[in-house]
Design an enzyme around this catalytic site. Structure first.
Site, short mmCIF file in Angstrom:
data_model
loop_
_atom_site.label_atom_id
_atom_site.label_comp_id
_atom_site.label_asym_id
_atom_site.label_seq_id
_atom_site.Cartn_x
_atom_site.Cartn_y
_atom_site.Cartn_z
CB CYS A 152 -0.94 0.01 1.20
SG CYS A 152 -2.21 -1.25 1.10
CB CYS B 123 3.50 10.10 7.44
SG CYS B 123 3.39 9.95 5.64
#
Length: 335
Positions: free
Chosen positions: A35, A106
């Protein structure tokens, strides 16, 4: 272009504590290579004081993922396991001077890897990223449990925020309604628990309500009856038009297909992939997948998502077929 702070740029170009850690006694992993983002966090923890003496990382991903991992190691070195366990995604982002909304996942990646490493040190398992529940976003492999966890932990109140934190819905639009439903349900629970204000909560009721069916006015002799709607027959190759409108031509169909694919391409490019229309052969739509979309294990789910979006837009059965070259040099097609 995304607006990156100087701290993000510094951590990306000069990452701190990158590489393996041979003396690690706590390891946590988050994300998946398929991904686009993956992080392995290694900690050296004093077994008596439980102070983190050293931390190293290995990250596969974008600049924000590398910067977040680098900043994370600096935040936790010198802290105890208990202190580090309370670190939030917002604190990771703040240490970088803020992250663009599209890159908040993130910081979540770093948080998940840290929790996994702490659990590993304690001999436990931490699986918040793989919480049980139906798979909602096939493109990014995000389950219902993972969505609820992200909403609760970060008090998310919009679908855009949910996508930024989990990447769910970033590949195509086919799971959008499901994302709304999970968000509305979880926000309602948070409101009931007093954790967010009712005014801030996302609700499907805030969307424009569907118009009520038209009715014929009632008379003493005749009760109100719904107006009969004409049924529109759809051919296998081209949608029929309502009475008084010209039927869709092949040229118009191709143009709609082109427009729909162009709408989806920015979302694919965010994760390093792309899709290009090659040809339209009857009900077959031939596309060329490139970049991460070729190597991704969820490529078939992406193709399915594109196909569902095209069918929704045109109102006719269509089949999306990837053509071109595979990573191994062989021709690929759906035939």
């Amino acid at each position: 272009m995304l607006d990156y702070s100087d701290k993000i740029k510094d951590h990306f170009f000069n990452p701190k504590n990158a590489g393996p850690l041979a003396e690690a006694n706590a390891v946590g992993e988050a994300g998946t290579l398929s991904c686009g983002d993956a992080l392995k966090l290694m900690l050296k923890v004093d077994p008596l004081t439980e102070v983190i003496l050293d931390a190293r990382f290995q990250t596969f991903g974008c600049g924000s993922a590398i910067a977040s991992s680098s900043a994370l190691t600096e935040l936790i070195i010198g802290k105890t396991i208990v202190e580090a366990s309370g670190l939030t995604t917002q604190q990771i982002a703040a240490s970088l001077g803020g992250l663009p909304p599209e890159k908040m996942h993130c910081a979540v990646l770093g948080h998940d890897a840290l929790q996994g490493a702490i659990a590993n040190f304690r001999g436990e398992a931490w699986t918040a990223s793989d919480e049980p529940g139906a798979l909602i976003c096939k493109c990014s492999g995000v389950s219902e449990g993972s969505l609820k966890h992200a909403i609760r932990m970060n008090r998310l109140t919009s679908v855009d925020q949910l996508t930024a934190f989990t990447k769910a819905g970033a590949g195509c639009f086919t799971c959008y309604d499901k994302l709304e439903a999970v968000l509305a349900q979880t926000n309602a629970e948070l409101v009931a628990e007093g954790l967010i204000a009712r005014e801030a909560a996302f609700s499907l009721q805030t969307r424009a309500p569907k118009p009520a069916p038209a009715t014929v006015a009632a008379t003493p002799e005749t009760p109100a009856q719904p107006v009969a709607r004409p049924r529109i027959q759809i051919s296998p190759l081209a949608p029929s038009a309502p009475a008084g409108e010209p039927a869709m031509t092949n040229l118009r169909k191709i143009k709609l297909i082109e427009e729909t694919i162009e709408e989806l391409r920015p979302f694919l490019r965010k994760d390093g992939g792309d899709c290009e229309l090659i040809d339209v052969d009857g009900s077959n739509v031939l596309v060329k997948m490139s970049g991460a979309c070729v190597l991704c294990k969820l490529a078939s789910a992406t193709i399915s998502g594109i196909q569902e979006k095209l069918v929704e837009k045109l109102g006719v059965p269509l089949r999306v077929i990837p053509v071109g070259k595979t990573p191994f040099g062989k021709a690929a097609s759906g035939h």
